[in-house]
Design an enzyme around this catalytic site. Structure first.
Site, mmCIF file in Angstrom:
data_model
loop_
_atom_site.group_PDB
_atom_site.id
_atom_site.type_symbol
_atom_site.label_atom_id
_atom_site.label_comp_id
_atom_site.label_asym_id
_atom_site.label_seq_id
_atom_site.Cartn_x
_atom_site.Cartn_y
_atom_site.Cartn_z
ATOM 1 N N SER A 55 -2.877 -7.550 3.089
ATOM 2 C CA SER A 55 -3.115 -7.471 4.530
ATOM 3 C C SER A 55 -3.427 -8.869 5.078
ATOM 4 O O SER A 55 -2.990 -9.228 6.173
ATOM 5 C CB SER A 55 -4.288 -6.535 4.826
ATOM 6 O OG SER A 55 -4.024 -5.256 4.327
ATOM 7 N N HIS B 134 0.844 -1.206 0.000
ATOM 8 C CA HIS B 134 0.000 0.000 0.000
ATOM 9 C C HIS B 134 0.877 1.253 0.000
ATOM 10 O O HIS B 134 0.621 2.205 -0.724
ATOM 11 C CB HIS B 134 -0.872 0.065 1.268
ATOM 12 C CG HIS B 134 -1.903 -1.008 1.398
ATOM 13 N ND1 HIS B 134 -2.031 -1.782 2.521
ATOM 14 C CD2 HIS B 134 -2.876 -1.428 0.550
ATOM 15 C CE1 HIS B 134 -3.045 -2.624 2.370
ATOM 16 N NE2 HIS B 134 -3.568 -2.440 1.188
ATOM 17 N N ARG C 103 -2.202 -5.739 -8.489
ATOM 18 C CA ARG C 103 -1.271 -6.872 -8.440
ATOM 19 C C ARG C 103 -1.601 -7.819 -9.589
ATOM 20 O O ARG C 103 -2.774 -7.936 -9.963
ATOM 21 C CB ARG C 103 -1.413 -7.623 -7.100
ATOM 22 C CG ARG C 103 -0.818 -6.874 -5.946
ATOM 23 C CD ARG C 103 -1.374 -7.362 -4.616
ATOM 24 N NE ARG C 103 -2.787 -7.037 -4.494
ATOM 25 C CZ ARG C 103 -3.481 -7.137 -3.374
ATOM 26 N NH1 ARG C 103 -2.908 -7.577 -2.295
ATOM 27 N NH2 ARG C 103 -4.753 -6.809 -3.340
ATOM 28 N N LYS D 264 -15.842 -7.499 4.454
ATOM 29 C CA LYS D 264 -14.644 -7.952 5.167
ATOM 30 C C LYS D 264 -14.805 -7.730 6.664
ATOM 31 O O LYS D 264 -15.193 -6.651 7.089
ATOM 32 C CB LYS D 264 -13.416 -7.153 4.707
ATOM 33 C CG LYS D 264 -12.897 -7.503 3.322
ATOM 34 C CD LYS D 264 -11.556 -6.788 3.087
ATOM 35 C CE LYS D 264 -11.110 -6.878 1.652
ATOM 36 N NZ LYS D 264 -9.939 -6.029 1.376
HETATM 37 P P1 ADP Z 1 -5.830 -5.809 0.667
HETATM 38 O O1 ADP Z 1 -6.067 -6.321 -0.729
HETATM 39 O O2 ADP Z 1 -4.405 -5.988 1.111
HETATM 40 O O3 ADP Z 1 -6.830 -6.249 1.690
HETATM 41 P P2 ADP Z 1 -7.074 -3.207 0.506
HETATM 42 O O4 ADP Z 1 -8.443 -3.709 0.383
HETATM 43 O O5 ADP Z 1 -6.773 -2.307 1.630
HETATM 44 O O6 ADP Z 1 -5.936 -4.288 0.575
HETATM 45 O O7 ADP Z 1 -6.659 -2.577 -0.886
HETATM 46 C C1 ADP Z 1 -6.526 -1.231 -1.147
HETATM 47 C C2 ADP Z 1 -5.835 -1.042 -2.464
HETATM 48 O O8 ADP Z 1 -4.462 -1.390 -2.318
HETATM 49 C C3 ADP Z 1 -6.358 -1.906 -3.620
HETATM 50 O O9 ADP Z 1 -6.334 -1.127 -4.800
HETATM 51 C C4 ADP Z 1 -5.360 -3.014 -3.712
HETATM 52 O O10 ADP Z 1 -5.276 -3.544 -5.010
HETATM 53 C C5 ADP Z 1 -4.087 -2.272 -3.336
HETATM 54 N N1 ADP Z 1 -3.069 -3.163 -2.818
HETATM 55 C C6 ADP Z 1 -3.173 -4.043 -1.830
HETATM 56 N N2 ADP Z 1 -2.014 -4.703 -1.637
HETATM 57 C C7 ADP Z 1 -1.139 -4.213 -2.568
HETATM 58 C C8 ADP Z 1 0.219 -4.498 -2.910
HETATM 59 N N3 ADP Z 1 0.913 -5.451 -2.289
HETATM 60 N N4 ADP Z 1 0.780 -3.779 -3.889
HETATM 61 C C9 ADP Z 1 0.069 -2.851 -4.547
HETATM 62 N N5 ADP Z 1 -1.222 -2.542 -4.298
HETATM 63 C C10 ADP Z 1 -1.817 -3.215 -3.331
#
Ligand code: ADP
Length: 164
Positions: free
Chosen positions: A128, A17, A90, A41
């Site tokens: 996460s 993130h 990703r 979630k």
């Molecule tokens: P997660 O998928 O880890 O639960 P979130 O729902 O908080 O994360 O996702 C928020 C944004 O961050 C989304 O656009 C998701 O694709 C992006 N994201 C999550 N993990 C990564 C990562 N390792 N690298 C790049 N972007 C990411």
């Protein structure tokens, strides 16, 4: 002034993130990092805890602001006078869902666009949920999350008796 939003659950914020946020902050004048309520979630950290971890982790990026919203992204983005959402992509795992979200958001708010930044090679596998799973099973999460987040994940692990 061009303002963008970086929305997510951030439960907790990972280095993946942070990489996206740093790169997005360099592209826009102001970046609102929004902890969005997600009814699908079950979150480990409260919204207050997630906002606090983001504030600590993003202190080095002056043009970021951290907020919380339980509204639709299409409505929240209008409310804060932004029209671009930045998402990290990703390989494989994100495309279908993010594509669908971008389309529905644009249907709900015609002013809004979604911009995708490709996840860094070294963060493709990072999420996460992976961080929580590794920590729960006793693995090392150093380097996957900022130090302040690592401490909080380990504390949560102690407080919940290992149930992350
Ligand atoms: P997660 O998928 O880890 O639960 P979130 O729902 O908080 O994360 O996702 C928020 C944004 O961050 C989304 O656009 C998701 O694709 C992006 N994201 C999550 N993990 C990564 C990562 N390792 N690298 C790049 N972007 C990411």
């Amino acid at each position: 002034m061009k303002t963008a939003i970086c929305p997510g659950s951030f439960d907790p914020v990972t280095m993946g993130h942070i990489d996206i946020i740093e790169r997005a902050a360099a592209l826009f004048d102001k970046l609102i990092v929004a902890v969005m309520h997600n009814s699908k979630k079950m979150s480990l950290f409260s919204t207050t805890e997630r906002v606090e971890m983001l504030l600590l982790s993003l202190a080095h990026i002056p043009n970021t602001v951290v907020m919380y919203s339980d509204k639709l992204l299409a409505d929240f983005i209008r409310e804060v006078n932004a029209d671009v959402a930045v998402k990290g992509l990703r390989a494989m795992s994100d495309f279908e869902q993010e594509f669908q979200m971008a389309l529905i958001n644009r249907r709900l708010n015609r002013q809004m666009d979604t911009v995708f930044l490709t996840a860094a090679e070294q963060h493709q596998y990072l999420s996460s949920s992976v961080v929580k799973e590794v920590a729960r099973l006793g693995g090392c999460i150093t380097g996957l999350v900022p130090v302040c987040v690592e401490e909080r994940v380990l504390r949560k692990l102690c407080n919940t008796g290992g149930a992350l």
